[in-house]
Motif scaffolding. Structure first.
Motif, PDB file in Angstrom:
ATOM      1  N   THR A   1       0.912  -1.142   0.124  1.00 29.79           N
ATOM      2  CA  THR A   1       0.227   0.184   0.160  1.00 29.79           C
ATOM      3  C   THR A   1       0.876   1.289   0.114  1.00 29.79           C
ATOM      4  O   THR A   1       0.618   2.232  -0.697  1.00 29.79           O
ATOM      5  N   PHE A   2       1.947   1.166   0.728  1.00 29.88           N
ATOM      6  CA  PHE A   2       2.803   2.332   0.797  1.00 29.88           C
ATOM      7  C   PHE A   2       3.411   2.696  -0.781  1.00 29.88           C
ATOM      8  O   PHE A   2       3.479   3.900  -0.968  1.00 29.88           O
ATOM      9  N   ILE A   3       3.720   1.491  -1.522  1.00 32.17           N
ATOM     10  CA  ILE A   3       4.313   1.630  -2.691  1.00 32.17           C
ATOM     11  C   ILE A   3       3.422   2.438  -3.545  1.00 32.17           C
ATOM     12  O   ILE A   3       3.610   3.117  -4.268  1.00 32.17           O
ATOM     13  N   THR A   4       2.194   1.924  -3.472  1.00 33.88           N
ATOM     14  CA  THR A   4       1.331   2.448  -4.250  1.00 33.88           C
ATOM     15  C   THR A   4       0.935   3.979  -4.058  1.00 33.88           C
ATOM     16  O   THR A   4       0.584   4.868  -4.858  1.00 33.88           O
ATOM     17  N   LEU A   5       0.884   4.194  -2.851  1.00 29.97           N
ATOM     18  CA  LEU A   5       0.787   5.752  -2.261  1.00 29.97           C
ATOM     19  C   LEU A   5       1.916   6.596  -2.738  1.00 29.97           C
ATOM     20  O   LEU A   5       1.938   7.733  -3.014  1.00 29.97           O
ATOM     21  N   SER A   6       3.134   6.038  -2.910  1.00 30.74           N
ATOM     22  CA  SER A   6       4.225   6.522  -3.168  1.00 30.74           C
ATOM     23  C   SER A   6       4.182   6.891  -4.975  1.00 30.74           C
ATOM     24  O   SER A   6       4.735   7.884  -5.363  1.00 30.74           O
ATOM     25  N   VAL A   7       3.607   5.882  -5.509  1.00 29.00           N
ATOM     26  CA  VAL A   7       3.376   5.910  -7.160  1.00 29.00           C
ATOM     27  C   VAL A   7       2.362   7.190  -7.288  1.00 29.00           C
ATOM     28  O   VAL A   7       2.768   8.147  -8.003  1.00 29.00           O
ATOM     29  N   VAL A   8       1.304   7.291  -6.478  1.00 32.22           N
ATOM     30  CA  VAL A   8       0.457   8.557  -6.628  1.00 32.22           C
ATOM     31  C   VAL A   8       1.127   9.777  -6.249  1.00 32.22           C
ATOM     32  O   VAL A   8       0.895  10.811  -6.990  1.00 32.22           O
ATOM     33  N   PHE A   9       1.972   9.805  -5.019  1.00 35.19           N
ATOM     34  CA  PHE A   9       2.492  10.783  -4.863  1.00 35.19           C
ATOM     35  C   PHE A   9       3.557  11.466  -5.915  1.00 35.19           C
ATOM     36  O   PHE A   9       3.645  12.254  -6.099  1.00 35.19           O
ATOM     37  N   TYR A  10       4.295  10.685  -6.514  1.00 35.46           N
ATOM     38  CA  TYR A  10       5.458  10.794  -7.489  1.00 35.46           C
ATOM     39  C   TYR A  10       4.644  11.515  -8.583  1.00 35.46           C
ATOM     40  O   TYR A  10       5.156  12.506  -9.244  1.00 35.46           O
TER      41      TYR A  10
END
Length: 395
Positions: free
Chosen positions: A26-35
């Motif tokens: 989930t953190f990686i997914t949020l990182s993708v959205v943030f990026y």
């Protein structure tokens, strides 16, 4: 030959959830959205003139580790799924979970997402193209972008390769798992070995192709970043090896040595990140030919990148293993929708960037609108979509 698993019990037993790994994904997914929300307001973006140097650092930090880490995490669950379903069943399941969403993404989601880009450069009255004209030209002439969905076809290809390996010689995967597991009580050795491995799978391709090159067959939406092909496949294979041993008691045990030292891994990651930033500063200020930096600079950047990527993989997994008992309610709430958010968020990203393009607002305001609007809009949309039974089974 692809075979089914040996017993019906193996094929039907559902895996138990591992909270730490769910949160890591989930953190990686949020990182993708943030990026994707921040990159348009950095040096790496295009179009919007509202930019801030700090966003360059954020974009560089994320881009230097998160996709490799995503492939590593994806590999963790492969062996267990192969054991339960058999190779044929596994590939069918992955085709449903990855292949069908990829087709939906390239034929529906990405044309909708990229249409504002067309509108930005073709103002009303300057063309008779409507969306359907745009869609037809996209899939027949190109360019036909896949957006973030490139991850799906690459992961499906890796899955197919490992399924074949498992069918013809599953003992090799299990031996890899045992070799990795042998270092579970020697975290420093595991860390050093993984950093060296990261250098091996990344540095030669980086030196040959450069980090900005993408392999794209014709105008078809099947791209992959050329310099990172072996980095991604290597991390995925390491994940497969880790998953060949019980994830709850192996090297990724919640109270294991790797998890307990996550702060140490993070300290090394920050050190390697500082090296990347120093090299970027040198590139912008001291390199005479900006578009053709010397081999020594490329070597240094490649080493720093590979070491940072490896250290952040240990950090990210170690942190969520260490905090598995903490009440991180936001991550737990968003986890069921994380995959769906990854699939559809690009529509919200580009349309919101298009909406805030003209106003003379600060990059902070624009980023905040894009990020919050994208996360909220994607999350709500996925919650509604998952009320449809077949969609829920897919995402």
């Amino acid at each position: 030959m692809l075979q089914k698993s040996d017993t019906s019990e193996q094929a039907t037993t559902a895996p138990t959830r591992i909270v730490a790994l769910d949160r890591a994904r989930t953190f990686i997914t949020l990182s993708v959205v943030f990026y994707h929300s921040v990159v348009n307001y950095s040096y790496f973006g295009n179009g919007d003139k509202a930019r801030w140097l700090g966003f360059d650092l954020v974009a560089l930090f994320n881009d230097s580790f998160f996709m490799a880490c995503m492939f590593l995490i994806a590999g963790l669950f492969v062996h267990g799924s192969l054991t339960r379903r058999g190779a044929a069943g596994y590939l069918g399941h992955r085709a449903w979970r990855l292949g069908v969403p990829f087709l939906i993404a390239i034929f529906v989601l990405m044309p909708i997402a990229y249409y504002p880009t067309f509108l930005r450069y073709h103002l009303p009255g300057t063309t008779d193209f409507n969306f359907f004209h745009f869609w037809q030209r996209t899939v027949t002439t190109g360019p036909w972008p896949s957006g973030p969905a490139w991850f799906l076809w690459v992961l499906l290809a890796f899955d197919a390769i490992v399924a074949l390996m498992w069918s013809v010689g599953r003992g090799a995967i299990e031996r890899l798992g045992k070799a990795i597991d042998s270092m579970r009580d020697r975290p420093a050795s595991a860390f050093i070995a993984f950093l060296i491995f990261s250098l091996i799978v990344y540095l030669p391709m980086h030196l040959y192709f450069g980090d900005g090159a993408w392999f794209e067959p014709g105008h078809y939406p099947l791209p992959i970043q050329t310099s990172r092909i072996f980095l991604y496949s290597g991390y995925f294979l390491v994940g497969v090896g880790i998953g060949a041993v019980d994830l709850r008691s192996g090297i990724l045990a919640e109270k294991g040595a790797l998890a307990l030292r996550w702060i140490s891994w993070y300290a090394f990651a920050l050190l390697f990140c500082a090296a990347i930033l120093l090299l970027v500063y040198a590139h912008h200020n001291w390199v005479a030919n900006f578009n053709a930096p010397p081999q020594s600079w490329r070597m240094g950047y490649g080493i720093a990148f590979a070491l940072f990527s490896g250290a952040m993989a240990f950090t990210e997994l170690g942190f969520f293993l260490y905090t598995a008992k903490w009440p991180l309610k936001f991550f737990d709430a968003i986890q069921p929708s994380a995959y769906g958010i990854f699939l559809i968020h690009y529509i919200f990203i580009i349309w919101l960037q298009y909406a805030v393009y003209d106003p003379a607002w600060s990059p902070f305001v624009k980023f905040a609108i894009v990020f919050v609007g994208t996360l909220a809009g994607s999350w709500v949309t996925v919650i509604l979509l998952r009320k449809i039974p077949f969609v829920r089974r897919m995402i």
